[in-house]
Design an enzyme around this catalytic site. Sequence first.
Site, short mmCIF file in Angstrom:
data_model
loop_
_atom_site.label_atom_id
_atom_site.label_comp_id
_atom_site.label_asym_id
_atom_site.label_seq_id
_atom_site.Cartn_x
_atom_site.Cartn_y
_atom_site.Cartn_z
N VAL A 61 0.81 -1.22 0.00
CA VAL A 61 0.00 0.00 0.00
C VAL A 61 0.84 1.27 0.00
O VAL A 61 0.31 2.36 -0.19
CB VAL A 61 -0.97 0.04 1.20
N TYR A 62 2.13 1.17 0.25
CA TYR A 62 2.97 2.36 0.27
C TYR A 62 3.09 2.93 -1.16
O TYR A 62 3.71 2.32 -2.03
CB TYR A 62 4.36 2.06 0.81
N SER A 63 2.48 4.08 -1.37
CA SER A 63 2.51 4.75 -2.67
C SER A 63 2.05 3.84 -3.81
O SER A 63 2.64 3.80 -4.89
CB SER A 63 3.91 5.31 -2.96
N GLY A 65 2.31 0.74 -4.38
CA GLY A 65 3.30 -0.21 -4.89
C GLY A 65 4.60 0.42 -5.34
O GLY A 65 5.59 -0.29 -5.58
#
Length: 344
Positions: A61-63, A65
């Site tokens: 979920v960070y940016s 992918g």
Amino acid sequence: MEYRTVGNSGLVVSEVGFGAATFGGVGDFFGAWGSVDVDEARAMVDACLDAGVTLFDTADVYSDGASEEILGAALKGRRDDVIVSTKAALPTGTRPTDAGTSRSRLISAVDAALRRLDTDRIDLFQLHAFDARTPIEETVDALDDLVRAGKIRYLGVSNFSGWQLMSSLAVAERRARARYVAHQVYYSLIGRDYEWELMPLGVAQDVGAIVWSPLGWGRLTGKLRRGVTPTGPSRLSVTADAGPPVDDDLLYDVVDVLADIAEQTGRSIPQVALNWLLRRPTVSSVIIGARTQTQLADNLGSVGWSLDDAQVARLDAVSEREAPYPYFPYRRQEGFAQLSPPLV
């Protein structure tokens, strides 16, 4: 840099790990965290490796992918020198299959993470949240299959409650499946809830803590002081509502003591806060993040030295808060306390 095993496993990690949530900067939320590109990421990875860091942590979920993609590119040519950790379970889209820990979701999430990271295995794969809709049996069976397939080396969870983690461990043991050896948790001088139930569980079940947001969602940098108007960039204005709640009086009291100890030791406020965490029971690694090389260098300065007993006692005292039921009797009442020797 010291190295520690994670829980009841042979996985060895550096006492400080690097969190890649600042890589990418996609969207308002993660854009407020940072927007580190591939070139900057390579420089940060270089600095971490020079300091002895081996654990690099990210999530799908960070940016959207992009964090995984940038981390994979930054680690190219030195993949065998590091431990790569990523996470899945939180929503990555609007479809029902874009969230959770069902068999289908886990298989697709792991395959997608491997592609983005440009690697053939994930050293530590953690469930980012507990999925109450999927039977625990289905989740642990799917993860065991992924371990047996060689796509994952070790398993962990993140943000589980005590009963969720204990139930999952029990199911894995009953079904002779791979067990969770790590729990990525929020833990800081202004957020010690981990100590009430999850730390004793970690001791009893030999599950190592991987600490996220050790500076209290960016509040223990020294910028937030009693009576001082903060200046410079900060992610708090955009992300505070999503982070751990903190009482202002507690924050200011803790920072006052941190500042005093920082002056005594010639260290920075973040370095003192991080060093306190490194000495806590069950902690396998503390994840640091950075938007800049300067921030990274300062955070890496938290290792290689130790607070003395008196300084630790001051920090313990100023940061302690009353535990909720059913934990407070074991701290306040003599009969209960005799049955529950303190961990720290």
